[in-house]
Every structure is written in structure tokens, then in C-alpha cells.
Design a protein around this motif. Sequence first.
Motif, mmCIF file in Angstrom:
data_model
loop_
_atom_site.group_PDB
_atom_site.id
_atom_site.type_symbol
_atom_site.label_atom_id
_atom_site.label_comp_id
_atom_site.label_asym_id
_atom_site.label_seq_id
_atom_site.Cartn_x
_atom_site.Cartn_y
_atom_site.Cartn_z
ATOM 1 N N ILE A 11 38.787 32.125 47.066
ATOM 2 C CA ILE A 11 39.602 32.048 48.279
ATOM 3 C C ILE A 11 40.560 33.225 48.249
ATOM 4 O O ILE A 11 41.337 33.383 47.304
ATOM 5 N N ASN A 12 40.499 34.065 49.281
ATOM 6 C CA ASN A 12 41.263 35.302 49.290
ATOM 7 C C ASN A 12 42.007 35.441 50.620
ATOM 8 O O ASN A 12 41.437 35.181 51.681
ATOM 9 N N ILE A 13 43.273 35.837 50.554
ATOM 10 C CA ILE A 13 44.079 36.090 51.746
ATOM 11 C C ILE A 13 44.589 37.516 51.687
ATOM 12 O O ILE A 13 45.221 37.919 50.702
ATOM 13 N N ASP A 14 44.299 38.303 52.732
ATOM 14 C CA ASP A 14 44.759 39.687 52.830
ATOM 15 C C ASP A 14 45.746 39.829 53.986
ATOM 16 O O ASP A 14 45.613 39.166 55.020
ATOM 17 N N TYR A 15 46.722 40.735 53.811
ATOM 18 C CA TYR A 15 47.665 41.035 54.890
ATOM 19 C C TYR A 15 47.973 42.521 54.848
ATOM 20 O O TYR A 15 48.301 43.077 53.800
ATOM 21 N N LYS A 16 47.868 43.174 56.029
ATOM 22 C CA LYS A 16 48.150 44.593 56.134
ATOM 23 C C LYS A 16 49.335 44.795 57.070
ATOM 24 O O LYS A 16 49.171 44.785 58.293
ATOM 25 N N VAL A 23 48.510 43.794 51.028
ATOM 26 C CA VAL A 23 48.941 42.811 50.035
ATOM 27 C C VAL A 23 47.965 41.647 50.085
ATOM 28 O O VAL A 23 47.390 41.335 51.140
ATOM 29 N N TYR A 24 47.766 40.988 48.948
ATOM 30 C CA TYR A 24 46.748 39.949 48.901
ATOM 31 C C TYR A 24 47.108 38.891 47.867
ATOM 32 O O TYR A 24 47.933 39.099 46.977
ATOM 33 N N ALA A 25 46.452 37.762 48.016
ATOM 34 C CA ALA A 25 46.533 36.682 47.028
ATOM 35 C C ALA A 25 45.167 36.025 46.982
ATOM 36 O O ALA A 25 44.474 35.919 48.009
ATOM 37 N N LYS A 26 44.744 35.571 45.789
ATOM 38 C CA LYS A 26 43.429 34.936 45.698
ATOM 39 C C LYS A 26 43.400 33.906 44.576
ATOM 40 O O LYS A 26 44.175 33.969 43.615
ATOM 41 N N TRP A 27 42.483 32.986 44.739
ATOM 42 C CA TRP A 27 42.217 31.941 43.748
ATOM 43 C C TRP A 27 40.715 31.900 43.529
ATOM 44 O O TRP A 27 39.941 31.747 44.476
ATOM 45 N N THR A 53 41.544 31.279 38.093
ATOM 46 C CA THR A 53 42.289 32.530 38.057
ATOM 47 C C THR A 53 43.048 32.709 39.360
ATOM 48 O O THR A 53 42.465 32.592 40.445
ATOM 49 N N TYR A 54 44.344 33.003 39.233
ATOM 50 C CA TYR A 54 45.196 33.256 40.388
ATOM 51 C C TYR A 54 45.714 34.686 40.296
ATOM 52 O O TYR A 54 46.113 35.141 39.219
ATOM 53 N N GLU A 55 45.695 35.393 41.413
ATOM 54 C CA GLU A 55 46.080 36.802 41.400
ATOM 55 C C GLU A 55 46.826 37.157 42.671
ATOM 56 O O GLU A 55 46.457 36.729 43.762
ATOM 57 N N ILE A 56 47.885 37.941 42.532
ATOM 58 C CA ILE A 56 48.578 38.535 43.667
ATOM 59 C C ILE A 56 48.692 40.027 43.403
ATOM 60 O O ILE A 56 48.770 40.471 42.246
ATOM 61 N N GLY A 57 48.671 40.802 44.478
ATOM 62 C CA GLY A 57 48.741 42.235 44.265
ATOM 63 C C GLY A 57 48.949 42.998 45.548
ATOM 64 O O GLY A 57 49.019 42.426 46.644
ATOM 65 N N ALA A 58 49.054 44.310 45.405
ATOM 66 C CA ALA A 58 49.242 45.200 46.549
ATOM 67 C C ALA A 58 48.493 46.495 46.287
ATOM 68 O O ALA A 58 48.365 46.935 45.139
ATOM 69 N N ALA A 74 49.161 41.129 39.504
ATOM 70 C CA ALA A 74 49.562 40.195 38.462
ATOM 71 C C ALA A 74 48.592 39.021 38.511
ATOM 72 O O ALA A 74 48.230 38.547 39.599
ATOM 73 N N HIS A 75 48.160 38.534 37.348
ATOM 74 C CA HIS A 75 47.151 37.481 37.331
ATOM 75 C C HIS A 75 47.483 36.434 36.280
ATOM 76 O O HIS A 75 48.158 36.705 35.278
ATOM 77 N N TYR A 76 46.986 35.228 36.524
ATOM 78 C CA TYR A 76 47.156 34.108 35.593
ATOM 79 C C TYR A 76 45.845 33.336 35.569
ATOM 80 O O TYR A 76 45.292 32.991 36.619
ATOM 81 N N SER A 77 45.329 33.078 34.365
ATOM 82 C CA SER A 77 44.067 32.348 34.207
ATOM 83 C C SER A 77 44.255 31.189 33.250
ATOM 84 O O SER A 77 44.939 31.333 32.221
ATOM 85 N N LYS A 78 43.638 30.053 33.580
ATOM 86 C CA LYS A 78 43.663 28.899 32.698
ATOM 87 C C LYS A 78 42.241 28.446 32.432
ATOM 88 O O LYS A 78 41.482 28.166 33.362
ATOM 89 N N PHE A 79 41.894 28.395 31.143
ATOM 90 C CA PHE A 79 40.552 27.995 30.723
ATOM 91 C C PHE A 79 40.556 26.522 30.305
ATOM 92 O O PHE A 79 41.518 26.027 29.722
ATOM 93 N N LYS A 80 39.455 25.871 30.565
ATOM 94 C CA LYS A 80 39.236 24.512 30.075
ATOM 95 C C LYS A 80 37.912 24.469 29.338
ATOM 96 O O LYS A 80 36.914 25.016 29.807
#
Length: 284
Positions: A11-16, A23-27, A53-58, A74-80
Motif C-alpha cells: 500500500i503506497n501513498i504519493d504526494y507531489k 513525498v511518500y509513505a508505504k506499508w 515494513t513501513y517506510e516514509i521518504g522524499a 526512513a524505514h521500520y521492519s518487524k519480522f515474525k
Amino acid sequence: RDKWKKPTWLINIDYKPNDDLLVYAKWARGYRQGSINSNNLGLEVVGPEKVDTYEIGAKKTLTGPVSGFFNVAAHYSKFKDQQLAVNTVVAPAFQGRVSPSQPIVNAGSSRIWGVEVDAGLRLFEGFRLDAGYAYLNTKLLSITPPPVPIFFAAIFPASVVGGPLPLAPKHRVTLSATYTLPVDESIGRVSLGASFSHTAANNAVSPNSSQNFFRLKASNLVNLNLDWEDIGGMPVDIAFFVTNLTNEKRFTYPAGSFTTVGAEGGHLNVPRMFGMRVKFKIGE
């Protein structure tokens, strides 16, 4: 025989806000299937793992006399049920009958977060400079070791709860430069390039682990290349390259055999290599 299945998604959200900035955010949900390896006696089957994995960036485009780009994320990942390697010690009763192995097991949960920055600049006509930096912070949050099969006296995870994940360097820097020679188009396009990559020292085994500690030294890799495209106006490209110019010698992964045979070895990196590639283009 076994089989696994799980859905994955992005799931990705972009904004210009303007033409030069995104700028964007994704899961993202990732999934790795399990596997079966009959060589790992008593530990033949490993289950699947999943990661969120969650990520935000520009991403910024630079215009003007000096053009280029600048990206940050910047990203954050959680493994199970993360799949991690463990080292084994053969039980005395099976010495000489069972080989020491490094099976993969489902270790538990872990998290990874980090920051990545990369940029590129065209400082003047024909010259391009690129740079990148990555920071990685890892931690094993929980672990449930499997029962020790009768073939082995002990199983040593490569990481312990609260410690970093193996083979996860905290810092990596890359630099590359490319210069395109100002020659006539009838000759073709000739460019010279060089790249440098520094990877920080990292642990193959957690320093908190009860097993023999093995630390991989920092790596400094230099590559060179010469590319000649459309030679003399013909549909032929040729490229010369040198990888690992300084012929750096290092382990990329240890064998994990110290607790079994009293000696340690490992897999070596690729040595210096010279090469050439030729490409023939057919059709429009």
C-alpha cells in the motif's frame, strides 16, 4: 512434503506538492516460504517467515546550473518467525557419523529500522557524482530455540535476545563518479567510471552469544569501468571493468566450526577480477 501460503501486499501513498518534490509513505507485507533440507538431521523443516515494513521518504529533483537529485527514506521492519541460521555441536556418540551443520530455524521475532540517503549531481558537462549512505539498527526481540535433536550436544543461535542480527552492518557508504569524454558522436559515447563502497564491521555471531564470537572486518571495495557505446557509429558496445581493484581479502561468512573441530574457516569474498563485455544490438 509441506506447503505454505499467505497473502502479500503493498500500500503506497504519493504526494507531489510541486513538480520537483515527491513525498511518500508505504506499508508492505513480505512472506518467505519454508523449506526442507534433508541434510540437517533432526532439523530438516523450517517454517515460513513474514515481515511488515513501513517506510516514509522524499525525493527531490535539483535544477539549475548544478542539476541532480536528493532522496531520503526512513524505514521500520518487524519480522515474525524469522528464519535464522544456528550452529550445532555434534554429540560425542555421533562424532564421525554426523557432520556438523548450520541449519535454518524459526528464531522468533526481530525488528530493523534505518535511514537511507542518496544523491546525485551533475557538476559540469559530462561529469556525474553519486553518493549514498545507509544506517541500519537491528535487534532480536524474542527467540524460541527448537528442541536439540539426539545427534547434537548443543545448538547455538547466531544472535541472542536484545542483541543485533548477524551480518547486519550499521553503516554503509557508497561513492561513484562517471565522466563522459567530449568526443565526436561519430566515434561513439565513451565514459570512465569509478566506485567506492565502505561497509562497516559487523558480527557473524552476536557478541552476547555463548558460542565462539566471529566479527567480520570492515570492507572497502573499489571498482573501475570503461564503457564505449556505439563504437564508430556501429550497433556495438564494449565495456572493460575491474572489480575489487585493491584485491581486498576477507571472510564474508564464517564456517562456525570452532566448537566442533577447534578451528575456524569461512567463505571468502570475490578476488580482484578483470573482464570485458561486448554487446551487439540488432534491430531498431
